[in-house]
Design a protein around this motif. Structure first.
Motif, short mmCIF file in Angstrom:
data_model
loop_
_atom_site.label_atom_id
_atom_site.label_comp_id
_atom_site.label_asym_id
_atom_site.label_seq_id
_atom_site.Cartn_x
_atom_site.Cartn_y
_atom_site.Cartn_z
N TYR A 119 96.38 37.61 11.91
CA TYR A 119 94.97 37.20 11.88
C TYR A 119 94.11 38.36 12.36
N PHE A 120 92.81 38.31 12.02
CA PHE A 120 91.91 39.42 12.26
C PHE A 120 90.58 38.93 12.83
N GLY A 121 89.88 39.84 13.51
CA GLY A 121 88.56 39.55 14.02
C GLY A 121 88.07 40.70 14.88
N PHE A 122 87.08 40.42 15.72
CA PHE A 122 86.58 41.42 16.67
C PHE A 122 87.40 41.28 17.94
N LYS A 123 88.17 42.32 18.27
CA LYS A 123 89.21 42.19 19.30
C LYS A 123 88.72 42.43 20.72
N PHE A 124 89.09 41.49 21.61
CA PHE A 124 88.99 41.68 23.05
C PHE A 124 90.39 42.00 23.56
N ARG A 125 90.49 42.85 24.56
CA ARG A 125 91.80 43.30 25.02
C ARG A 125 92.13 42.84 26.43
N THR A 126 91.60 41.68 26.82
CA THR A 126 91.92 41.09 28.12
C THR A 126 92.66 39.77 27.91
N HIS A 127 93.34 39.30 28.94
CA HIS A 127 94.00 37.99 28.97
C HIS A 127 95.25 37.90 28.10
N VAL A 128 95.27 38.57 26.97
CA VAL A 128 96.40 38.51 26.06
C VAL A 128 96.85 39.93 25.76
N LYS A 129 98.16 40.20 25.87
CA LYS A 129 98.67 41.56 25.73
C LYS A 129 98.28 42.20 24.40
N GLN A 130 98.40 41.44 23.30
CA GLN A 130 98.07 42.01 21.99
C GLN A 130 96.58 41.90 21.66
N GLY A 131 95.82 41.31 22.60
CA GLY A 131 94.41 41.09 22.37
C GLY A 131 94.15 39.76 21.68
N TYR A 132 92.89 39.36 21.66
CA TYR A 132 92.49 38.15 20.94
C TYR A 132 91.10 38.38 20.37
N PHE A 133 90.67 37.48 19.49
CA PHE A 133 89.45 37.73 18.73
C PHE A 133 88.29 36.82 19.14
N SER A 134 87.11 37.40 19.12
CA SER A 134 85.89 36.68 19.47
C SER A 134 85.68 35.46 18.57
N GLY A 135 85.55 34.31 19.19
CA GLY A 135 85.30 33.09 18.42
C GLY A 135 83.93 33.09 17.78
N GLY A 136 82.95 33.67 18.46
CA GLY A 136 81.60 33.69 17.92
C GLY A 136 81.45 34.58 16.71
N ALA A 137 82.05 35.77 16.77
CA ALA A 137 81.97 36.69 15.63
C ALA A 137 82.82 36.21 14.46
N GLY A 138 83.74 35.29 14.74
CA GLY A 138 84.58 34.72 13.71
C GLY A 138 85.92 35.42 13.60
N TYR A 139 86.95 34.68 13.20
CA TYR A 139 88.25 35.30 12.94
C TYR A 139 88.88 34.62 11.73
#
Length: 242
Positions: A119-139
């Motif tokens: 899956y893809f999106g705007f990545k944040f690199r905290t809380h999850v080792k591989q990163g996770y994506f902004s819910g607001g910007a969409g994924y």
């Protein structure tokens, strides 16, 4: 405006977009999306806490409020999987203050494999080792990722949280446990990519303005034939693979 290439990608890269909204936003935010970018998805669905057959919205058995965004997201993805999991290649989640340029999204996804668990999106690199994506910007989830997310993760509260917490971070934790890859979609540094896909915190009036600027205004005498030719070559290459 010549939309030949966009129409070809529309048929080639099948995208379902679902938008999280609420009853009080239907006449403003949701309507703006419905009249602008949503119609360029292959299919779009609005999810709310209440069913509205006129708009329409699909009502989820979830109360309104930020504390229930995770449950809303979980149930919306499950609905998409049950009803449309076999009919589309990619499944996009967006908020009702998100503006998505569907053509740029399809162009990016045309280089990706919907049968890969990613899956893809705007990545944040905290809380999850591989990163996770902004819910607001969409994924956006591949159809294979959605299949595993819905059939395994969303049916097991020990793997994926069913409500509470920060929605995007909780989805990111779930994806990591399911070994669904958080892909990279950044194609440059700073702001903004020539092929920007989404904008967040967009109010209704700006939705209409963005749509007008992107799809109606054209400076006379300017064109980008090299970009058009490159995009067409990429589409032709994709066709030859099949």
């Amino acid at each position: 405006m010549n939309d030949t290439i966009a129409r070809k990608f529309y048929k080639k890269v099948r995208v379902l977009c679902w938008i999280m909204t609420g009853p009080k936003n239907l006449d403003t935010k949701a309507t703006a999306i419905k009249l602008t970018w949503a119609k360029r998805c292959n299919k779009f669905i609005f999810f709310s806490s209440v069913t509205n057959k006129t708009f329409p919205t699909v009502g989820l058995n979830v109360s309104e409020g930020r504390q229930h965004l995770t449950a809303k997201t979980v149930q919306a993805f499950l609905y998409c999987y049950v009803h449309y999991g076999k009919h589309f290649d990619w499944f996009v989640k967006a908020d009702d203050d998100t503006y998505i340029i569907a053509e740029n999204l399809r162009y990016f996804l045309s280089f990706q494999n919907p049968n890969e668990q990613i899956y893809f999106g705007f990545k944040f690199r905290t809380h999850v080792k591989q990163g996770y994506f902004s819910g607001g910007a969409g994924y956006v989830l591949s159809k294979k990722a959605l299949q595993k997310f819905a059939s395994v993760g969303l049916r097991n509260p020990f793997i994926c949280r069913q409500d509470g917490g920060a929605e995007d971070a909780e989805v990111g934790k779930c994806m990591a446990k399911l070994q669904i890859i958080a892909g990279d979609s950044l194609d440059g540094f700073g702001c903004c990519s020539q092929y920007t896909i989404s904008f967040h915190y967009v109010n209704p009036s700006d939705m209409y303005l963005l749509d007008f600027l992107l799809y109606h205004i054209r400076p006379h005498g300017l064109h980008s034939s090299e970009k058009v030719q490159a995009a067409f070559k990429h589409y032709r290459d994709l066709s030859e693979i099949e």
